[in-house]
Design a protein around this motif. Structure first.
Motif, short mmCIF file in Angstrom:
data_model
loop_
_atom_site.label_atom_id
_atom_site.label_comp_id
_atom_site.label_asym_id
_atom_site.label_seq_id
_atom_site.Cartn_x
_atom_site.Cartn_y
_atom_site.Cartn_z
N CYS A 1 10.85 9.11 3.35
CA CYS A 1 11.24 7.76 2.12
C CYS A 1 11.44 6.61 2.23
O CYS A 1 12.38 6.27 3.68
N CYS B 1 12.65 2.09 0.89
CA CYS B 1 12.43 1.07 0.12
C CYS B 1 11.10 0.60 0.07
O CYS B 1 10.23 0.63 1.28
N PRO B 2 10.53 -0.17 -1.17
CA PRO B 2 8.60 -1.15 -0.40
C PRO B 2 9.27 -1.89 1.15
O PRO B 2 10.06 -2.52 0.64
N THR C 1 8.87 -1.16 3.86
CA THR C 1 10.28 -0.87 5.24
C THR C 1 9.14 0.09 6.27
O THR C 1 9.54 0.27 7.23
N LYS D 1 6.40 1.82 6.20
CA LYS D 1 6.21 3.54 5.52
C LYS D 1 4.99 3.99 6.13
O LYS D 1 4.11 4.82 7.30
N THR D 2 3.44 3.18 5.41
CA THR D 2 2.13 3.43 5.58
C THR D 2 1.75 3.21 6.41
O THR D 2 1.21 4.08 7.40
N ASP E 1 0.55 9.96 0.09
CA ASP E 1 1.30 8.52 -0.51
C ASP E 1 1.69 7.76 -1.64
O ASP E 1 0.77 8.73 -2.67
N GLU E 2 2.67 7.18 -2.14
CA GLU E 2 3.14 7.27 -3.06
C GLU E 2 2.75 7.99 -4.31
O GLU E 2 2.37 8.47 -5.21
N ASP F 1 5.97 9.17 -5.92
CA ASP F 1 5.92 8.91 -6.85
C ASP F 1 5.47 9.71 -8.25
O ASP F 1 6.03 9.90 -9.26
N ASN G 1 9.06 6.01 -2.53
CA ASN G 1 9.87 4.49 -2.65
C ASN G 1 10.88 5.43 -3.27
O ASN G 1 12.05 4.69 -2.56
N THR H 1 16.73 -7.70 0.09
CA THR H 1 15.81 -6.61 0.09
C THR H 1 15.69 -5.56 0.78
O THR H 1 15.42 -4.50 0.88
N ASP I 1 12.88 -6.69 2.15
CA ASP I 1 10.97 -5.94 2.11
C ASP I 1 10.48 -7.03 2.96
O ASP I 1 10.51 -8.58 2.77
#
Length: 453
Positions: free
Chosen positions: A143, A145-146, A148, A150-151, A233-234, A236, A267, A331, A333
């Motif tokens: 997990c 924030c967008p 960062t 991750k993917t 992924d995603e 959420d 995210n 942010t 980001d």
């Protein structure tokens, strides 16, 4: 018989022994005088060690190093240590401009690898490595924030796991990547996992994909032999009212003969707090790894690493630092930071088209400031810009009324007078009183919906 001669008075010349008495010949004495003269002319003579200026300075016998200029001697001594200057950027060259934009594009994978995420990648790799070695299933939740990383980090880990398995002579696990935004229905994710195992049985047509997976992982005879690394992924988008799909997905990793290594990416940072208690009660709590927002130093480091593929300098160092500080404070980001840098390059490019200066330049602090002001507009400004023209004029009339009077409230009639004055000054026809009151009601509703504005 001769009588002995009287003793002669010693003379100064008698003290110095003759060459014959000293056991030397005239030729050896001449050689010694020539050697002494050569030593006097030599630069190693003690007279050159004196702090005073040598009388031979500038003569033929002086050292050659002293006759050279300081610049040339420095070049001879330290020329190999001074780095070569990088070629200058020609922003008017379309190929170079396109290379800069591609290096700063979000979809471009940096050739130098992902930086500033070594610890997170190591933890994910160790988790996958342990699952493959022990041939057991497991679940991991990533997990953050967008923007960062991750993917991209998980993609690098998948490649590392495949290389490690090949080097160890182990069976390489299959991999499956699923983006939940592309699913028509949340339960379709089980069908995609089932297709990866290549199950084509007509007898199981009455069972749902989830039931087929549960049956497959419950019996040793039907369980697959190779491990499967599933990256969702995603995640959420899998959240429903009862969260049944999310729970069933993680429950697959708890079955006795399961071969799934599940890695979920989302995210929402609080998603783990919302569904982890239920998973913990079901004995399928995943390992949680949080990707924190990038700091200013990390953002600056990533931008510089992306620009290393270029052979020239594109930004002023102060411009990159300003961008990193602004994005990190807002942010963190990284995608937004890259977008700001691309916007600054485009602003610089448009300035070149307007000017006739053919000299090469770089993106300056001012270009970056304009790009940042476009990206980080306050929400209040965006909401006002989206309003119709007459509603914006009503707000100007309201601000004008409170600015010239110390009242904390006003009447609709006073506000209408100020609105009419603004319309006259701008030569815009004013609306009637009924429509004016309706606009005030709409603005009041907007304020109630967005109290922060």
């Amino acid at each position: 018989t001769l009588s002995p001669a009287p003793a002669a008075t010693p003379s100064p010349t008698a003290v110095t022994p003759s060459p014959a008495a000293a056991g030397t010949t005239p030729s050896s004495a001449a050689k010694r005088r020539m050697t002494a003269r050569r030593a006097a002319d030599s630069p190693d003579s003690p007279q050159f060690a004196s702090p005073h200026k040598s009388p031979l300075a500038g003569s033929v016998g002086a050292p050659k190093m002293l006759s050279g200029s300081p610049k040339s001697s420095r070049k001879r001594l330290y020329g190999d240590l001074v780095p070569a200057e990088r070629p200058k950027w020609n922003p008017r060259d379309p190929a170079q401009m396109q290379a800069v934009k591609e290096a700063l594009h979000v979809a471009t994978t940096p050739s130098c690898g992902l930086v500033c995420r070594d610890d997170e990648q190591r933890r994910v790799f160790e988790f996958c490595k342990a699952c493959v070695q022990q041939e057991r299933a497991g679940s991991l939740y990533v997990c953050g924030c967008p923007g960062t990383g991750k993917t991209l980090s998980i993609s690098k880990v998948k490649q590392s796991v495949s290389r490690w398995a090949d080097e160890m002579g182990m069976e390489t696990p299959d991999d499956l990547s699923i983006n939940c935004t592309n699913l028509g229905n949340t339960s379709d994710i089980f069908g995609k996992i089932l297709e990866k195992f290549q199950v084509r049985k007509k007898a199981s047509g009455k069972l749902s994909p989830l039931q087929q997976l549960q049956r497959m992982f419950s019996h040793k005879e039907s369980a697959p032999r190779r491990m499967l690394l599933v990256v969702v992924d995603e995640m959420d988008y899998l959240i429903t009212r009862d969260r049944a799909v999310l729970h069933d997905l993680f429950m697959l990793t708890t079955l006795q003969f399961s071969r799934c290594i599940l890695i979920g990416i989302a995210n929402a940072i609080d998603l783990a707090d919302r569904f982890l208690p239920k998973l913990e009660s079901l004995n399928c709590k995943p390992l949680v790894i949080t990707f924190r927002a990038y700091s200013k130093d990390q953002i600056s480091n990533i931008i510089n690493h992306r620009l290393k593929v270029l052979e020239y300098d594109v930004f002023e160092p102060m411009a990159i630092e300003f961008c990193a500080r602004k994005v990190a404070a807002a942010t963190g980001d990284m995608r937004k930071a890259l977008g700001v840098c691309r916007s600054a390059v485009e602003i610089f490019e448009s300035g070149l088209q307007d000017s006739s200066d053919k000299g090469a330049g770089v993106v300056t602090f001012d270009h970056m400031d304009i790009a940042l002001s476009k990206v980080f507009k306050p929400a209040v400004v965006n909401n006002i810009l989206c309003l119709p023209q007459h509603q914006q004029m009503v707000l100007c009339a309201l601000a004008n009324t409170f600015q010239h009077s110390r009242k904390k409230a006003t009447t609709l009639g006073e506000l209408n007078k100020s609105y009419i004055e603004i319309c006259r000054s701008t030569q815009v026809p004013a609306v009637g009183m009924l429509e004016f009151s309706n606009m005030c009601m709409i603005l009041s509703d907007q304020v109630c919906k967005h109290p922060d504005t």
